[in-house]
Design a protein around this motif. Structure first.
Motif, PDB file in Angstrom:
ATOM      1  N   LEU A 197      21.470  41.201  33.602  1.00 54.13           N
ATOM      2  CA  LEU A 197      22.049  40.184  32.872  1.00 54.13           C
ATOM      3  C   LEU A 197      21.986  40.472  31.585  1.00 54.13           C
ATOM      4  O   LEU A 197      22.079  39.605  30.458  1.00 54.13           O
ATOM      5  CB  LEU A 197      20.934  39.222  33.171  1.00 54.13           C
ATOM      6  CG  LEU A 197      20.769  38.450  34.508  1.00 54.13           C
ATOM      7  CD1 LEU A 197      19.415  37.806  34.666  1.00 54.13           C
ATOM      8  CD2 LEU A 197      21.954  37.681  35.030  1.00 54.13           C
ATOM      9  N   ALA A 198      22.016  42.027  31.056  1.00 53.11           N
ATOM     10  CA  ALA A 198      21.986  42.233  29.642  1.00 53.11           C
ATOM     11  C   ALA A 198      23.461  41.548  28.902  1.00 53.11           C
ATOM     12  O   ALA A 198      23.181  41.464  27.750  1.00 53.11           O
ATOM     13  CB  ALA A 198      21.981  43.657  29.629  1.00 53.11           C
ATOM     14  N   GLY A 199      24.329  41.393  29.411  1.00 55.69           N
ATOM     15  CA  GLY A 199      25.535  40.936  28.805  1.00 55.69           C
ATOM     16  C   GLY A 199      25.853  39.438  28.693  1.00 55.69           C
ATOM     17  O   GLY A 199      26.651  38.858  28.161  1.00 55.69           O
ATOM     18  N   GLN A 200      24.796  38.639  29.122  1.00 58.03           N
ATOM     19  CA  GLN A 200      24.966  37.310  29.329  1.00 58.03           C
ATOM     20  C   GLN A 200      24.555  36.689  27.962  1.00 58.03           C
ATOM     21  O   GLN A 200      23.616  37.080  27.240  1.00 58.03           O
ATOM     22  CB  GLN A 200      24.074  36.537  30.543  1.00 58.03           C
ATOM     23  CG  GLN A 200      24.354  37.084  31.812  1.00 58.03           C
ATOM     24  CD  GLN A 200      25.442  36.461  32.326  1.00 58.03           C
ATOM     25  OE1 GLN A 200      26.165  35.387  31.689  1.00 58.03           O
ATOM     26  NE2 GLN A 200      26.421  36.750  33.334  1.00 58.03           N
ATOM     27  N   PRO A 201      25.189  35.540  27.616  1.00 56.77           N
ATOM     28  CA  PRO A 201      24.809  34.808  26.185  1.00 56.77           C
ATOM     29  C   PRO A 201      23.602  34.213  26.489  1.00 56.77           C
ATOM     30  O   PRO A 201      23.198  33.879  27.633  1.00 56.77           O
ATOM     31  CB  PRO A 201      26.032  33.898  26.197  1.00 56.77           C
ATOM     32  CG  PRO A 201      26.767  34.171  27.080  1.00 56.77           C
ATOM     33  CD  PRO A 201      26.607  34.982  28.175  1.00 56.77           C
ATOM     34  N   ARG A 202      22.743  34.085  25.383  1.00 54.90           N
ATOM     35  CA  ARG A 202      21.443  33.452  25.379  1.00 54.90           C
ATOM     36  C   ARG A 202      21.470  32.188  25.438  1.00 54.90           C
ATOM     37  O   ARG A 202      22.600  31.555  25.008  1.00 54.90           O
ATOM     38  CB  ARG A 202      20.522  34.177  24.054  1.00 54.90           C
ATOM     39  CG  ARG A 202      20.548  35.535  24.118  1.00 54.90           C
ATOM     40  CD  ARG A 202      19.979  36.196  25.499  1.00 54.90           C
ATOM     41  NE  ARG A 202      20.337  37.684  25.746  1.00 54.90           N
ATOM     42  CZ  ARG A 202      20.622  38.151  27.050  1.00 54.90           C
ATOM     43  NH1 ARG A 202      20.229  37.173  27.922  1.00 54.90           N
ATOM     44  NH2 ARG A 202      20.616  39.639  27.057  1.00 54.90           N
ATOM     45  N   GLY A 203      20.405  31.416  25.311  1.00 55.57           N
ATOM     46  CA  GLY A 203      20.484  29.801  25.548  1.00 55.57           C
ATOM     47  C   GLY A 203      20.608  29.275  26.818  1.00 55.57           C
ATOM     48  O   GLY A 203      21.107  30.034  27.652  1.00 55.57           O
ATOM     49  N   GLU A 204      20.576  28.007  26.914  1.00 57.39           N
ATOM     50  CA  GLU A 204      20.473  27.448  28.109  1.00 57.39           C
ATOM     51  C   GLU A 204      22.040  27.414  28.493  1.00 57.39           C
ATOM     52  O   GLU A 204      23.067  27.091  27.437  1.00 57.39           O
ATOM     53  CB  GLU A 204      20.306  26.054  28.034  1.00 57.39           C
ATOM     54  CG  GLU A 204      18.696  25.904  28.251  1.00 57.39           C
ATOM     55  CD  GLU A 204      17.854  24.751  28.366  1.00 57.39           C
ATOM     56  OE1 GLU A 204      18.594  23.871  29.364  1.00 57.39           O
ATOM     57  OE2 GLU A 204      17.077  24.252  27.854  1.00 57.39           O
ATOM     58  N   ARG A 205      22.707  27.565  29.514  1.00 57.69           N
ATOM     59  CA  ARG A 205      23.953  27.484  30.154  1.00 57.69           C
ATOM     60  C   ARG A 205      24.222  26.623  31.041  1.00 57.69           C
ATOM     61  O   ARG A 205      23.374  26.392  32.192  1.00 57.69           O
ATOM     62  CB  ARG A 205      24.411  28.971  30.401  1.00 57.69           C
ATOM     63  CG  ARG A 205      23.809  30.170  29.561  1.00 57.69           C
ATOM     64  CD  ARG A 205      24.698  30.081  28.228  1.00 57.69           C
ATOM     65  NE  ARG A 205      26.091  30.386  28.635  1.00 57.69           N
ATOM     66  CZ  ARG A 205      27.046  30.330  27.819  1.00 57.69           C
ATOM     67  NH1 ARG A 205      26.962  29.993  26.526  1.00 57.69           N
ATOM     68  NH2 ARG A 205      28.426  30.720  28.164  1.00 57.69           N
ATOM     69  N   HIS A 206      25.367  26.126  31.123  1.00 55.67           N
ATOM     70  CA  HIS A 206      25.914  25.267  32.285  1.00 55.67           C
ATOM     71  C   HIS A 206      26.315  26.061  33.503  1.00 55.67           C
ATOM     72  O   HIS A 206      26.594  25.536  34.412  1.00 55.67           O
ATOM     73  CB  HIS A 206      27.006  24.151  31.727  1.00 55.67           C
ATOM     74  CG  HIS A 206      28.396  24.885  31.589  1.00 55.67           C
ATOM     75  ND1 HIS A 206      28.418  25.685  30.466  1.00 55.67           N
ATOM     76  CD2 HIS A 206      29.537  24.866  32.258  1.00 55.67           C
ATOM     77  CE1 HIS A 206      29.628  26.130  30.768  1.00 55.67           C
ATOM     78  NE2 HIS A 206      30.319  25.588  31.504  1.00 55.67           N
ATOM     79  N   GLY A 207      26.712  27.263  33.290  1.00 56.00           N
ATOM     80  CA  GLY A 207      27.195  28.284  34.094  1.00 56.00           C
ATOM     81  C   GLY A 207      27.270  29.634  33.853  1.00 56.00           C
ATOM     82  O   GLY A 207      27.144  29.927  32.390  1.00 56.00           O
ATOM     83  N   PHE A 208      27.433  30.611  34.518  1.00 51.97           N
ATOM     84  CA  PHE A 208      27.620  32.125  34.051  1.00 51.97           C
ATOM     85  C   PHE A 208      28.639  32.738  35.189  1.00 51.97           C
ATOM     86  O   PHE A 208      28.813  32.276  36.285  1.00 51.97           O
ATOM     87  CB  PHE A 208      26.210  32.615  34.093  1.00 51.97           C
ATOM     88  CG  PHE A 208      25.672  32.693  35.430  1.00 51.97           C
ATOM     89  CD1 PHE A 208      25.674  34.055  36.251  1.00 51.97           C
ATOM     90  CD2 PHE A 208      25.075  31.801  36.085  1.00 51.97           C
ATOM     91  CE1 PHE A 208      25.041  34.400  37.309  1.00 51.97           C
ATOM     92  CE2 PHE A 208      24.295  31.887  37.418  1.00 51.97           C
ATOM     93  CZ  PHE A 208      24.374  33.327  37.999  1.00 51.97           C
ATOM     94  N   ALA A 209      29.004  33.905  34.769  1.00 53.56           N
ATOM     95  CA  ALA A 209      30.080  34.816  35.535  1.00 53.56           C
ATOM     96  C   ALA A 209      29.663  36.158  35.659  1.00 53.56           C
ATOM     97  O   ALA A 209      28.734  36.547  34.605  1.00 53.56           O
ATOM     98  CB  ALA A 209      31.413  34.724  35.122  1.00 53.56           C
ATOM     99  N   ALA A 210      29.963  37.192  36.719  1.00 52.37           N
ATOM    100  CA  ALA A 210      29.444  38.404  36.735  1.00 52.37           C
ATOM    101  C   ALA A 210      30.086  39.117  35.535  1.00 52.37           C
ATOM    102  O   ALA A 210      29.364  40.001  34.854  1.00 52.37           O
ATOM    103  CB  ALA A 210      29.961  38.866  38.147  1.00 52.37           C
ATOM    104  N   PHE A 211      31.211  38.932  35.155  1.00 55.16           N
ATOM    105  CA  PHE A 211      32.163  39.482  34.033  1.00 55.16           C
ATOM    106  C   PHE A 211      32.417  38.416  33.301  1.00 55.16           C
ATOM    107  O   PHE A 211      33.198  37.677  33.773  1.00 55.16           O
ATOM    108  CB  PHE A 211      32.973  40.390  34.620  1.00 55.16           C
ATOM    109  CG  PHE A 211      32.751  41.589  35.094  1.00 55.16           C
ATOM    110  CD1 PHE A 211      31.709  42.362  34.781  1.00 55.16           C
ATOM    111  CD2 PHE A 211      33.270  42.003  36.431  1.00 55.16           C
ATOM    112  CE1 PHE A 211      31.400  43.455  35.279  1.00 55.16           C
ATOM    113  CE2 PHE A 211      32.861  43.282  37.065  1.00 55.16           C
ATOM    114  CZ  PHE A 211      31.994  44.007  36.537  1.00 55.16           C
ATOM    115  N   GLY A 212      32.342  38.535  31.907  1.00 57.35           N
ATOM    116  CA  GLY A 212      32.875  37.657  30.936  1.00 57.35           C
ATOM    117  C   GLY A 212      32.521  36.336  30.715  1.00 57.35           C
ATOM    118  O   GLY A 212      31.750  35.809  31.563  1.00 57.35           O
TER     119      GLY A 212
END
Length: 640
Positions: A45-60
């Protein structure tokens, strides 16, 4: 695909307990893959934006902004009601196309019912018009701390089980722990990448991953794992056969069912997440019914009679010749061929490389040369298909031409241990002359057998140990028999004792789970993002794990290292190079005889449905985005 399918919609280099060793091909370790020796592995998860998120993706970044109203492929004005009756087109975990005897689809034991996933919520909901993404569902948000190995889910206070009780952090912890410790191996093996799991306050669930965890495990945890009620399961054996519908929390609940015959799931009218953006306009049918048929002709007759209302066709002969019945001619049944943006996957015969007779890749290559695709396609499949060469058909991940510098960086340090063919053009089976008895290919096969130490005596192909080469093709459906016959006949002409055997569904399941076969057919649709699923199909540990998807028994340092490069890839470019390198090695190993594919889906349905103008890129979308059109149904006499 014509014939049976085995999809995937998703360790230890020891010896295999069932009588052999994994197909081993050397490959470099961590340092050769670009990771500095002794350095701690980067968190997934090193590249994930910080803070609470409504969603996430494997890349980008994800496609949909925090305030998105609904998925683009769903119509929020879609009416609710009606029914869809179908046979399943793909299966996961312990499911069986021909029967079911348990309502738990997440364990190894038994034959799980279709539709059970519709009865459970997950922490987040996947989108099928982008690759590897998930959005708020039972968890209203997810947060990624700085360490790159942790996730913090915050539960939606509205999340409820069907009996009205709230989904608590304890339920999530129970679910993930139970699936890790007692679930089907193909899911449990991924969840073993969880280092710690605990409730965090009244609404939080904290998950910490092991060092070097795959980049896909967050998606597996968030979007693939059902949330069970810890209270309902108290005192029950999770691994035992289940005849009572478990308490769920999804858009549907179990309705009527008869083991081995049918199961219905019924829409929950007050589904708590119905107006969430990820669900708005979806789950529109009041009732979805899965019917089970052990004979494909009987299943087709059910569709012609209107008992089945939706059908995805996989048999080219039926599609070419038999969709001319009265309801078709009268316009009451519609046909459609829709583009398939997902990976077409690799449908193939799997050699059981655990068996010593298939240990030499020259023997496997020789056997593969005796399958005449051109004759089969022209005479049995009406020219509907293209020959498969790879598990990555219809994607940019398929190896092409000579290896790129990035691929060579993965392969070159172990040139002496990797099949030399992996450094050239990727293997493509030669085209036959279409006669069904291509003598040129038979001579090439004979030369390979002889090079492997086999000999032909009195029209009997003998292995180097003097035993006759025998091959039994195992199946649970005789629809595929014509496609085997030409293959079997060509093998017999070279003195191989070949046969095609059909067994009942339970015996087939038992034999494939325990790897008690010579060759079987499967179809793998590989993910287009880093996914630990790859370990279940190609990893060494999975080769000895009963029930795993690694039917061929491939593995060894090479395959394991490449799989790790895939699941830990941090950029699309690195992911592409690792997949292409793996493709080269697998094709050079000849552990599979690839069959055929097409880049479209054949759909047939009674004219009682409507659908959104936009189809999801990576799914047909019929179950979750179509709806019942009462006016059409009444006009066609299907409103009852």
């Amino acid at each position: 695909m014509s014939g049976g399918t085995f999809r995937l919609t998703r360790r230890d280099l020891g010896r295999i307990a069932v009588g052999g060793a994994a197909l081993a091909i050397g490959l470099p370790g961590a340092a050769a893959l670009g990771q500095e020796a002794g350095a701690p592995p980067a968190g997934p998860l090193a590249g994930q934006p910080r803070g609470e998120r409504h969603g996430f993706a494997a890349f980008g970044p994800v496609k949909y902004a925090p305030d998105f109203p609904h998925f683009d492929y769903a119509d929020p004005a879609a009416p609710k009601g009606g029914r869809m009756v179908l046979q399943a087109a793909s299966r996961l975990y312990n499911q069986n196309f021909n029967t079911f005897d348990t309502l738990n689809s997440y364990v190894l034991r038994g034959n799980g019912a279709f539709g059970m996933a519709l009865t459970f919520a997950t922490l987040m909901a996947p989108s099928t018009d982008e690759i590897g993404s998930a959005y708020a569902y039972a968890a209203r948000s997810v947060e990624f701390p700085e360490d790159g190995r942790s996730m913090l889910f915050r539960l939606d206070p509205a999340a409820r089980f069907h009996d009205g009780t709230p989904i608590r952090p304890a339920d999530v912890v129970f679910s993930l722990t139970t699936l890790r410790d007692h679930g089907h191996e193909n899911l449990a093996s991924q969840l073993r990448e969880i280092e710690s799991l605990e409730a965090a306050g009244e609404d939080g669930v904290s998950v910490r991953l092991v060092p070097g965890a795959s980049r896909s495990i967050p998606l597996t945890i968030a979007a693939s794992c059902p949330i069970f009620s810890a209270t309902w399961w108290e005192g029950r054996d999770f691994e035992a056969s289940l005849s009572e519908p478990p308490l769920g929390s999804g858009p549907y609940k179990v309705g009527r069912f008869s083991f081995g015959s049918f199961i219905e799931v019924e829409r929950v009218p007050d589904f708590w997440a119905a107006e969430q953006p990820a669900h708005r306009g979806r789950w529109n049918f009041d009732r979805i019914r899965y019917d089970y048929y052990r004979d494909r002709i009987a299943a087709f007759e059910s569709f012609k009679a209107g008992a089945t209302t939706y059908r995805e066709e996989f048999t080219s002969r039926l599609w070419a010749l038999d969709y001319n019945f009265p309801a078709i001619l009268a316009g009451r049944v519609k046909k459609d061929e829709v583009p398939d943006g997902s990976a077409s996957g690799g449908q193939c015969w799997n050699f059981n490389t655990r068996r010593s007779k298939f240990a030499d890749p020259r023997v496997r290559e020789a056997v593969g040369l005796l399958f005449d695709f051109e004759w089969t396609n022209a005479n049995l499949m009406y020219g509907s298909y293209l020959r498969s060469s790879s598990f990555y058909e219809n994607t940019e991940l398929e190896a092409q031409g000579l290896p790129s510098p990035a691929e060579l960086a993965l392969l070159e340090p172990w040139r002496a241990e990797i099949p030399q063919a992996a450094f050239g053009e990727p293997y493509v089976a030669p085209a036959s002359d279409g006669t069904g008895r291509d003598r040129t290919l038979s001579r090439r096969a004979l030369d390979l057998f002889r090079a492997a130490g086999c000999r032909l005596e009195n029209n009997r192909m003998l292995l180097p140990n003097g035993q006759r080469l025998t091959i039994e093709f195992l199946d649970d459906d005789n629809t595929f028999e014509p496609h085997h016959k030409g293959f079997v006949d060509n093998l017999k002409r070279l003195g191989i004792e070949a046969s095609y055997r059909v067994v009942d569904a339970s015996q087939y399941t038992d034999r494939t789970r325990s790897f008690d076969f010579d060759m079987v057919v499967s179809r793998y649709s590989l993910p287009l993002y880093p996914d630990g699923f790859m370990r279940n199909v190609f990893g060494t540990r999975s080769a000895s794990a009963p029930g795993s998807w690694n039917l061929a028994g491939v593995g060894g340092p090479a395959v394991d290292a490449l799989v790790e490069a895939i699941v830990s890839a941090e950029t699309p470019e690195g992911f592409q190079a690792a997949n292409r390198a793996l493709d080269r090695v697998l094709r050079a190993s000849h552990a599979y005889v690839f069959q055929w594919y097409k880049g479209t889906n054949w759909l047939a349905f009674w004219d009682m449905y409507a659908r959104p103008a936009q189809k999801p890129l990576y799914d047909v979308g019929a179950l979750d985005t179509w709806w019942f059109d009462r006016q059409k149904a009444e006009a066609g006499g299907m409103a009852g």
